[in-house]
Scaffold this motif. Structure first.
Motif, PDB file in Angstrom:
ATOM      1  N   VAL A 322     -15.206 -64.719 102.476  1.00  0.00           N
ATOM      2  CA  VAL A 322     -16.660 -64.560 102.486  1.00  0.00           C
ATOM      3  C   VAL A 322     -16.997 -63.185 103.045  1.00  0.00           C
ATOM      4  O   VAL A 322     -16.155 -62.504 103.644  1.00  0.00           O
ATOM      5  CB  VAL A 322     -17.319 -65.664 103.345  1.00  0.00           C
ATOM      6  CG1 VAL A 322     -17.082 -67.028 102.726  1.00  0.00           C
ATOM      7  CG2 VAL A 322     -16.782 -65.637 104.774  1.00  0.00           C
ATOM      8  N   GLU A 362     -21.372 -64.569 106.016  1.00  0.00           N
ATOM      9  CA  GLU A 362     -22.257 -64.360 104.863  1.00  0.00           C
ATOM     10  C   GLU A 362     -23.549 -65.124 105.103  1.00  0.00           C
ATOM     11  O   GLU A 362     -23.535 -66.363 105.237  1.00  0.00           O
ATOM     12  CB  GLU A 362     -21.558 -64.843 103.593  1.00  0.00           C
ATOM     13  CG  GLU A 362     -22.321 -64.510 102.313  1.00  0.00           C
ATOM     14  CD  GLU A 362     -21.516 -64.859 101.072  1.00  0.00           C
ATOM     15  OE1 GLU A 362     -22.127 -64.933  99.992  1.00  0.00           O
ATOM     16  OE2 GLU A 362     -20.285 -65.054 101.195  1.00  0.00           O
ATOM     17  N   ARG A 365     -24.567 -68.122 102.738  1.00  0.00           N
ATOM     18  CA  ARG A 365     -23.758 -69.329 102.881  1.00  0.00           C
ATOM     19  C   ARG A 365     -24.071 -70.068 104.180  1.00  0.00           C
ATOM     20  O   ARG A 365     -24.175 -71.301 104.200  1.00  0.00           O
ATOM     21  CB  ARG A 365     -22.262 -68.970 102.832  1.00  0.00           C
ATOM     22  CG  ARG A 365     -21.814 -68.400 101.504  1.00  0.00           C
ATOM     23  CD  ARG A 365     -22.164 -69.332 100.370  1.00  0.00           C
ATOM     24  NE  ARG A 365     -21.833 -68.758  99.060  1.00  0.00           N
ATOM     25  CZ  ARG A 365     -22.425 -69.093  97.943  1.00  0.00           C
ATOM     26  NH1 ARG A 365     -23.411 -69.984  97.957  1.00  0.00           N
ATOM     27  NH2 ARG A 365     -22.080 -68.541  96.797  1.00  0.00           N
ATOM     28  N   ILE A 445     -17.671 -74.188 103.806  1.00  0.00           N
ATOM     29  CA  ILE A 445     -18.248 -72.907 104.225  1.00  0.00           C
ATOM     30  C   ILE A 445     -17.907 -72.617 105.678  1.00  0.00           C
ATOM     31  O   ILE A 445     -17.549 -71.490 106.046  1.00  0.00           O
ATOM     32  CB  ILE A 445     -19.772 -72.912 103.995  1.00  0.00           C
ATOM     33  CG1 ILE A 445     -20.087 -72.963 102.494  1.00  0.00           C
ATOM     34  CG2 ILE A 445     -20.409 -71.669 104.620  1.00  0.00           C
ATOM     35  CD1 ILE A 445     -21.569 -73.075 102.193  1.00  0.00           C
TER      36      ILE A 445
END
Length: 476
Positions: A322, A362, A365, A445
């Motif tokens: 990410v 990120e 996310r 995530i």
């Protein structure tokens, strides 16, 4: 070609390689042991010769030191008989008398003794090393040697004592030959014993191979036999069993995922197909046509959302990194809470005051994680349930919790909340329109950001979902 193939199979076999390695070690060890034994024996004999020669020389020196002495040649020969000997020389190093082991090499011994200081032991090898002698020279002032009634007496200037070492050299050689023969016999016996031990020791591996073949043939429930005795073979079997189990679970997950995905897509596709069939049959016209399009658009949106969620999970499962941007988790959480308060004005959604929480990741996310958690807390609880977002700083990480005082999740359902497409009967019904991927996406995530996620729930008390993310490095 056949010989080459057999040779390749031989050297690829664990048993053959172990035997070859063991044979090399045994040959090296037994040969080294024999060589060391022979060396120690030879060293012991050499030192014994030196002690004997030194003791005899010291005895002669002590007698000569007492004053003029007269000795009989026959007595000297008896006193210093084999394996010892004596050479008497005059001032010009000419041989006057020789006895015992010195007779055959008297002149050579006399010449050799002048090459080293008096009282020093030196070795002599004659005729290819067959007549090995140890030699020491001592001075003999005042000594008179009577050689018998037919010979004149002599007054030697020095005496050279010798001792024959070739007899024990032959003994040492015979010992080495016998040891080499014993090494060969011991090697054969030990290798035969090693073959038996390896056959017994590798028997568990043979059973593992047969079980693995059975699994490869389709008997997926088979597992390698284990005795739980802590042996290396048992540890290997347990590790392989864990790998087979993980593979079986992965295959089951893939099958379940395919079945669940097809099931999730079947409902909107059936709805779209139904409206299209109704339209073709002329059952939809005028204002009803707009309603049909709205239903079709909603179902397409559901399918698009499901496909996007599956694509996101696939990217995260593939380990794609990410983005690594500096973020303030407090600001992200505050914005998500503010949006939720606008979307659900009738619900009590609050956040505790918290200082900035710098993390790396990120933004989109992490914002998706927070929206999923707050959305779940709102959608799967009654209207009067309060939702609290709490952010706490820890020494090593930032802890964010989404807390509700709703009905909670039953203990038997709690371990499955992160499974894909799974819904609890009561709290996560399809009536809410969810795909069952929300918490799975949250977990993926958070793990991609090197964090952790945990769910704690008690029926009748409420549910708390906590994520932990590492602090951003200083200066980032």
């Amino acid at each position: 070609m056949k010989l080459r193939g057999r040779r390749a199979r031989f050297f690829s076999s664990v048993r053959s390689r172990l035997l070859a390695g063991l044979a090399v070690l045994l040959v090296f060890g037994l040969t080294a042991s024999a060589a060391i034994s022979a060396f120690l024996l030879e060293d012991y004999l050499d030192k014994r010769y030196e002690r004997t020669l030194r003791t005899s020389a010291d005895g002669f020196t002590e007698v000569i030191r007492r004053g003029p002495q007269t000795a009989n040649a026959d007595q000297l020969g008896s006193l210093l008989g084999p394996p010892m000997g004596l050479v008497a020389v005059d001032a010009d190093n000419e041989v006057l008398l020789s006895t015992g082991s010195a007779v055959s090499a008297a002149h050579q011994v006399a010449q050799l003794s002048t090459t080293v200081p008096t009282g020093t032991i030196v070795g002599y090898d004659g005729r290819g090393g067959q007549d090995g002698l140890a030699v020491i020279r001592i001075v003999s002032p005042g000594l008179v040697v009577d050689r018998g009634p037919t010979e004149d007496v002599v007054k030697p200037a020095a005496l050279i004592l010798t001792i024959n070492t070739s007899v024990d050299d032959a003994t040492t050689g015979a010992l080495i030959k016998r040891q080499l023969a014993l090494v060969g016999v011991a090697l054969l016996l030990l290798l035969g014993l090693a073959v038996l031990v390896l056959r017994l020791g590798l028997r568990p591996l043979a059973r593992m191979a047969r079980t693995a073949d059975a699994i490869a043939e389709g008997h997926l429930t088979e597992r390698l036999p284990t005795k739980r005795n802590g042996s290396e073979a048992d540890q290997l079997a347990e590790a392989v069993n864990r790998a087979f189990g993980a593979q079986a679970r992965a295959e089951a997950t893939v099958r379940s995922l395919a079945a669940d995905t097809s099931h999730e897509l079947r409902t909107p596709l059936s709805t779209i197909s139904g409206w299209l069939d109704l339209y073709r049959q002329g059952g939809v016209s005028g204002p009803g046509l707009e309603t049909a399009f709205e239903h079709i658009e909603n179902e397409v949106g559901r399918m698009r959302l499901l496909v996007e969620d599956l694509a996101l999970l696939a990217r995260l499962d593939a380990g794609r990194p990410v983005e690594q941007d500096a973020l303030d988790l407090t600001a992200l959480a505050a914005s998500v809470v503010e949006d939720a308060q606008i979307i659900y004005p009738q619900r009590s959604i609050t956040m505790n005051p918290a200082p900035p929480a710098p993390v790396v990741g990120e933004a989109n996310r992490l914002q998706q994680v927070l929206r999923n958690l707050v959305g779940n807390a709102v959608q799967h609880t009654p209207a009067h349930t309060a939702v609290l977002v709490r952010l706490v700083h820890n020494p090593d990480d930032v802890q964010l919790s989404v807390i509700d005082n709703g009905p909670g999740i039953s203990p038997q359902d709690l371990p499955r909340v992160f499974e894909r497409f799974w819904r609890a009967e009561a709290s996560r019904s399809r009536a809410y329109g969810g795909s069952g991927l929300g918490l799975a996406i949250v977990e993926a995530i958070v793990h991609a950001h090197h964090g952790q996620v945990h769910v704690q729930s008690e029926v009748g008390v409420g549910t708390t979902v906590t994520i932990r993310l590492p602090h951003a490095p200083r200066g980032s």
